[in-house]
Design a protein around this motif. Structure first.
Motif, PDB file in Angstrom:
ATOM      1  N   ARG A 193      34.158   6.884   5.674  1.00 12.35           N
ATOM      2  CA  ARG A 193      33.139   6.003   6.251  1.00 12.35           C
ATOM      3  C   ARG A 193      32.798   6.378   7.688  1.00 12.35           C
ATOM      4  NH1 ARG A 193      35.692   0.279   5.303  1.00 12.35           N
ATOM      5  NH2 ARG A 193      37.227   1.683   4.404  1.00 12.35           N
ATOM      6  N   VAL A 241      54.206  -6.282   1.561  1.00 10.43           N
ATOM      7  CA  VAL A 241      54.716  -7.652   1.656  1.00 10.43           C
ATOM      8  C   VAL A 241      54.445  -8.316   0.312  1.00 10.43           C
ATOM      9  CG1 VAL A 241      54.379  -9.881   2.786  1.00 10.43           C
ATOM     10  CG2 VAL A 241      54.405  -7.786   4.140  1.00 10.43           C
ATOM     11  N   ASN A 284      39.345  -7.918   7.941  1.00 13.09           N
ATOM     12  CA  ASN A 284      38.743  -8.228   6.648  1.00 13.09           C
ATOM     13  C   ASN A 284      39.462  -9.356   5.919  1.00 13.09           C
ATOM     14  OD1 ASN A 284      36.706  -6.398   6.858  1.00 13.09           O
ATOM     15  ND2 ASN A 284      37.174  -5.287   4.978  1.00 13.09           N
ATOM     16  N   GLN A 296      44.914   7.023   2.358  1.00 10.17           N
ATOM     17  CA  GLN A 296      44.968   5.778   3.128  1.00 10.17           C
ATOM     18  C   GLN A 296      43.590   5.117   3.066  1.00 10.17           C
ATOM     19  OE1 GLN A 296      44.488   3.515   5.432  1.00 10.17           O
ATOM     20  NE2 GLN A 296      46.516   2.646   5.226  1.00 10.17           N
ATOM     21  N   SER A 355      42.002   2.615   4.464  1.00  9.04           N
ATOM     22  CA  SER A 355      41.226   2.152   5.618  1.00  9.04           C
ATOM     23  C   SER A 355      40.638   3.340   6.392  1.00  9.04           C
ATOM     24  CB  SER A 355      42.117   1.315   6.535  1.00  9.04           C
ATOM     25  OG  SER A 355      41.361   0.425   7.311  1.00  9.04           O
ATOM     26  N   GLU A 408      52.733  -1.389   6.274  1.00  9.09           N
ATOM     27  CA  GLU A 408      51.550  -0.818   5.618  1.00  9.09           C
ATOM     28  C   GLU A 408      51.924  -0.348   4.207  1.00  9.09           C
ATOM     29  OE1 GLU A 408      48.222  -0.536   5.808  1.00  9.09           O
ATOM     30  OE2 GLU A 408      48.407   0.700   4.014  1.00  9.09           O
ATOM     31  N   ALA A 409      51.121  -0.807   3.233  1.00  9.17           N
ATOM     32  CA  ALA A 409      51.437  -0.540   1.824  1.00  9.17           C
ATOM     33  C   ALA A 409      51.293   0.935   1.451  1.00  9.17           C
ATOM     34  CB  ALA A 409      50.526  -1.398   0.940  1.00  9.17           C
ATOM     35  N   ALA A 421      29.921   2.605  12.953  1.00  9.01           N
ATOM     36  CA  ALA A 421      29.153   2.434  14.185  1.00  9.01           C
ATOM     37  C   ALA A 421      29.936   1.464  15.052  1.00  9.01           C
ATOM     38  CB  ALA A 421      27.774   1.873  13.859  1.00  9.01           C
ATOM     39  N   GLY A 446      31.511  -5.353  10.859  1.00  7.82           N
ATOM     40  CA  GLY A 446      32.821  -5.793  10.366  1.00  7.82           C
ATOM     41  C   GLY A 446      33.987  -5.419  11.269  1.00  7.82           C
ATOM     42  N   PHE A 447      34.143  -4.148  11.543  1.00  5.67           N
ATOM     43  CA  PHE A 447      35.277  -3.716  12.356  1.00  5.67           C
ATOM     44  C   PHE A 447      35.064  -4.112  13.822  1.00  5.67           C
ATOM     45  CE2 PHE A 447      37.515  -0.005  14.518  1.00  5.67           C
ATOM     46  CZ  PHE A 447      38.727  -0.670  14.549  1.00  5.67           C
ATOM     47  N   ASN A 448      33.830  -4.093  14.269  1.00  7.90           N
ATOM     48  CA  ASN A 448      33.557  -4.509  15.650  1.00  7.90           C
ATOM     49  C   ASN A 448      34.033  -5.946  15.877  1.00  7.90           C
ATOM     50  OD1 ASN A 448      32.165  -2.167  16.761  1.00  7.90           O
ATOM     51  ND2 ASN A 448      30.600  -2.584  15.229  1.00  7.90           N
ATOM     52  N   ALA A 452      42.014  -2.710  11.426  1.00  3.80           N
ATOM     53  CA  ALA A 452      42.212  -3.908  12.253  1.00  3.80           C
ATOM     54  C   ALA A 452      43.671  -4.055  12.675  1.00  3.80           C
ATOM     55  CB  ALA A 452      41.743  -5.145  11.486  1.00  3.80           C
TER      56      ALA A 452
HETATM   57  C1  LIG Z   1      30.223   0.975   3.489  1.00  7.24           C
HETATM   58  C2  LIG Z   1      30.802   0.304   4.683  1.00  7.24           C
HETATM   59  C3  LIG Z   1      30.386   0.659   5.946  1.00  7.24           C
HETATM   60  C4  LIG Z   1      30.909   0.029   7.069  1.00  7.24           C
HETATM   61  N1  LIG Z   1      30.456   0.372   8.289  1.00  7.24           N
HETATM   62  C5  LIG Z   1      30.919  -0.279   9.380  1.00  7.24           C
HETATM   63  C6  LIG Z   1      30.420   0.046  10.671  1.00  7.24           C
HETATM   64  O1  LIG Z   1      29.587   0.922  10.823  1.00  7.24           O
HETATM   65  N2  LIG Z   1      30.929  -0.644  11.740  1.00  7.24           N
HETATM   66  C7  LIG Z   1      31.869  -1.630  11.602  1.00  7.24           C
HETATM   67  O2  LIG Z   1      32.261  -2.241  12.602  1.00  7.24           O
HETATM   68  N3  LIG Z   1      32.361  -1.945  10.379  1.00  7.24           N
HETATM   69  C8  LIG Z   1      31.916  -1.299   9.279  1.00  7.24           C
HETATM   70  N4  LIG Z   1      32.421  -1.612   8.051  1.00  7.24           N
HETATM   71  C9  LIG Z   1      33.477  -2.633   7.961  1.00  7.24           C
HETATM   72  C10 LIG Z   1      34.880  -2.040   8.184  1.00  7.24           C
HETATM   73  O3  LIG Z   1      35.078  -0.980   7.284  1.00  7.24           O
HETATM   74  C11 LIG Z   1      35.912  -3.129   7.977  1.00  7.24           C
HETATM   75  O4  LIG Z   1      35.649  -4.163   8.867  1.00  7.24           O
HETATM   76  C12 LIG Z   1      37.332  -2.614   8.220  1.00  7.24           C
HETATM   77  O5  LIG Z   1      37.661  -1.648   7.261  1.00  7.24           O
HETATM   78  C13 LIG Z   1      38.333  -3.754   8.131  1.00  7.24           C
HETATM   79  O6  LIG Z   1      39.611  -3.241   8.379  1.00  7.24           O
HETATM   80  P1  LIG Z   1      40.921  -4.062   7.974  1.00  7.24           P
HETATM   81  O7  LIG Z   1      42.035  -3.318   8.612  1.00  7.24           O
HETATM   82  O8  LIG Z   1      40.740  -5.497   8.250  1.00  7.24           O
HETATM   83  O9  LIG Z   1      41.005  -3.957   6.372  1.00  7.24           O
HETATM   84  P2  LIG Z   1      41.342  -2.702   5.464  1.00  7.24           P
HETATM   85  O10 LIG Z   1      40.603  -1.519   5.951  1.00  7.24           O
HETATM   86  O11 LIG Z   1      41.099  -3.126   4.060  1.00  7.24           O
HETATM   87  O12 LIG Z   1      42.906  -2.437   5.674  1.00  7.24           O
HETATM   88  C14 LIG Z   1      43.867  -3.303   5.128  1.00  7.24           C
HETATM   89  C15 LIG Z   1      45.199  -2.557   5.094  1.00  7.24           C
HETATM   90  O13 LIG Z   1      46.209  -3.443   4.609  1.00  7.24           O
HETATM   91  C16 LIG Z   1      47.052  -2.746   3.703  1.00  7.24           C
HETATM   92  N5  LIG Z   1      47.657  -3.757   2.805  1.00  7.24           N
HETATM   93  C17 LIG Z   1      47.026  -4.494   1.854  1.00  7.24           C
HETATM   94  N6  LIG Z   1      47.894  -5.329   1.260  1.00  7.24           N
HETATM   95  C18 LIG Z   1      49.098  -5.133   1.852  1.00  7.24           C
HETATM   96  C19 LIG Z   1      50.395  -5.713   1.676  1.00  7.24           C
HETATM   97  N7  LIG Z   1      50.626  -6.697   0.771  1.00  7.24           N
HETATM   98  N8  LIG Z   1      51.426  -5.261   2.436  1.00  7.24           N
HETATM   99  C20 LIG Z   1      51.222  -4.283   3.369  1.00  7.24           C
HETATM  100  N9  LIG Z   1      50.013  -3.703   3.572  1.00  7.24           N
HETATM  101  C21 LIG Z   1      48.960  -4.134   2.838  1.00  7.24           C
HETATM  102  C22 LIG Z   1      46.106  -1.770   3.011  1.00  7.24           C
HETATM  103  O14 LIG Z   1      46.811  -0.670   2.449  1.00  7.24           O
HETATM  104  C23 LIG Z   1      45.183  -1.351   4.152  1.00  7.24           C
HETATM  105  O15 LIG Z   1      45.645  -0.223   4.842  1.00  7.24           O
HETATM  106  C24 LIG Z   1      31.893  -0.986   6.914  1.00  7.24           C
HETATM  107  C25 LIG Z   1      32.330  -1.339   5.636  1.00  7.24           C
HETATM  108  C26 LIG Z   1      31.787  -0.706   4.529  1.00  7.24           C
HETATM  109  C27 LIG Z   1      32.265  -1.109   3.177  1.00  7.24           C
END
Ligand SMILES: Cc1cc2nc3c(=O)[nH]c(=O)nc-3n(C[C@H](O)[C@H](O)[C@H](O)COP(=O)(O)OP(=O)(O)OC[C@H]3O[C@@H](n4cnc5c(N)ncnc54)[C@H](O)[C@@H]3O)c2cc1C
Length: 408
Positions: free
Chosen positions: A49, A134, A291, A43, A45, A34-35, A52, A303-305, A15
């Motif tokens: 996986r 952070v 997330n 990494q 994220s 990024e941590a 879709a 979720g990611f969409n 995201a």
């Molecule tokens: C099994 C599974 C299948 C999925 N399939 C789909 C799908 O098909 N389609 C879809 O749209 N979604 C899907 N999702 C959902 C999708 O994976 C999430 O919506 C997505 O990973 C969210 O991304 P994000 O960047 O918000 O969070 P994250 O992926 O958790 O990334 C957060 C980032 O923040 C960093 N971070 C954390 N704390 C700190 C800090 N204090 N300082 C600096 N950096 C920090 C972490 O290192 C990480 O890189 C699926 C999820 C699962 C579990």
């Protein structure tokens, strides 16, 4: 060392990195913190996986210049077979029914990571600070102040807008004590790649069970992405099975002969499935995104969409009202109001379906079977649900309509 920027994005995962790319053309000075070391194999994220990506997500990614880098590794979803385990409910969704070539595409999160990190390197006004975490946020005044820690070295960063994209266990959300609804579904998704005997030909399968979906997604080559949601207490047992037994058990659970036998399996990984939903998505000079704002069950692969649509709307609000201050309260309120309907609807659908399928009562069983049969019988209902699942719910941002971020 003290630094300042216009926008600090905390978390460079799916995201956060996508938002940075979406904002790139607006000219702000952006820092992504990024941590985990960027490009590191671990990494979190950008793992194995299979994601879709919906029809609207493809358009957003095309509009921000990422789709070109993903297309070669993206597999179209042309048909979706939805069934329920041991009951008669079933429906076939065919993209051709909507006059489309595909409902969406499947891309591996790892491939997405390779593309988005390469893109970030190409943009002059974005700096990725990594590995750095952070550890403190101080709010108030004309900037929010972040305290960063990197391998024992500390530094400070001021930003006129901070975006918390730091995942489901968001440090920023917790640190600011933002009220959050949590629900543990008691389910764990075991994911891996499998190779079936019969080519997938762009077909996706989702068998809905009382412990969550058993989903098979079309993937590159002959492979399919498997998402097998099991009761959490059985997850370790499934992970520990030898490959042959795993394939047999997965085949039994799938219960369909449409792909023939499952003949090969890749590395297995488990994800406990929980809902985390922040009750506020903005505060003073702060947006909570991805997330960190809404971690949802993967039952509808949303979720990611959903996070990409958040990013597209935030970018549009900032593009339209460009007044030099990206943290201006009115802009953030506009963003929050705009996102309410889509976020509420998408979260309610994913949470509602998960709970309806987990409920043991005959009434719940009747409702879910009835729902699937109604979709099978009524093209108008299928169309309505498919359009929402493709990411067209409420007011749609320009990028998701296939238009440029800034009107020409
Ligand atoms: C099994 C599974 C299948 C999925 N399939 C789909 C799908 O098909 N389609 C879809 O749209 N979604 C899907 N999702 C959902 C999708 O994976 C999430 O919506 C997505 O990973 C969210 O991304 P994000 O960047 O918000 O969070 P994250 O992926 O958790 O990334 C957060 C980032 O923040 C960093 N971070 C954390 N704390 C700190 C800090 N204090 N300082 C600096 N950096 C920090 C972490 O290192 C990480 O890189 C699926 C999820 C699962 C579990």
């Amino acid at each position: 060392m003290n630094q300042a920027c216009d926008i600090a994005i905390v978390g460079g995962g799916l995201a956060g990195a996508s938002l940075a790319v979406a904002l790139a053309s607006l000219g702000y000075d952006i820092k992504v913190i990024e941590a985990v070391a960027y490009k590191a194999a671990g990494q979190p994220s950008y793992d194995d996986r299979t994601l879709a990506l919906s029809h609207s997500s493809r358009r957003i990614l095309a509009g921000i210049g990422l789709w070109d880098m993903l297309e070669a590794d993206a597999t179209p979803i042309r048909k979706i077979y939805i069934t329920e385990l041991n009951r008669p409910g079933r429906v076939l969704l065919d993209a051709a029914e909507l006059g489309l070539a595909a409902y969406g595409h499947v891309v591996e999160a790892h491939r997405f990571g390779v593309a988005v990190t390469r893109k970030l390197e190409q943009v002059k006004n974005i700096e990725v600070i990594s590995p750095a975490s952070v550890t403190i946020i101080k709010m108030g005044g004309s900037t929010n102040k972040l305290h960063l820690e990197s391998g024992g070295t500390e530094s400070a960063l001021e930003a006129r807008l901070v975006v918390a994209a730091d995942g489901a266990n968001s440090f920023i959300r917790n640190h600011l004590q933002i009220p959050t609804e949590f629900r543990d579904y008691g389910q764990t998704a075991v994911i891996c790649n499998i190779t079936p005997e019969i080519a997938h030909a762009g077909r996706a399968f989702e068998c809905l069970t009382e412990t969550g979906p058993f989903a098979v997604l079309p993937h590159t080559g002959d492979r399919c992405g498997l998402v097998w949601s099991v009761a959490s207490e059985h997850a370790q047992e499934i992970l520990d099975l030898d490959d042959e037994t795993f394939l047999t058990r997965a085949q039994q659970r799938f219960g369909s002969n449409k792909l023939g036998d499952f003949i090969q399996v890749g590395r297995r990984t488990a994800y406990p499935l929980k809902l985390a939903r922040a009750k506020e998505d903005i505060r003073e000079r702060l947006v909570i995104l991805g997330n960190a704002a809404h971690a949802i069950h993967p039952i509808g692969a949303q979720g990611f969409n959903l996070a990409l649509r958040d990013a597209a709307v935030l970018a549009e609000v900032l593009a339209d009202d460009y007044e030099d201050d990206p943290g201006e309260a009115g802009l953030l309120q506009q963003y929050s109001r705009w996102r309410r309907q889509d976020q509420r609807g998408t979260i309610a659908t994913s949470d509602g379906m998960t709970r309806l399928f987990a409920h043991p009562s005959m009434l719940a069983a009747g409702l879910r079977t009835g729902g699937l049969i109604a979709h099978a019988l009524l093209p108008s209902l299928r169309r309505k649900s498919a359009i929402k699942a493709m990411g067209y719910r409420g007011r749609v941002p320009r990028l998701a309509l296939g238009e440029p971020l800034r009107p020409v």
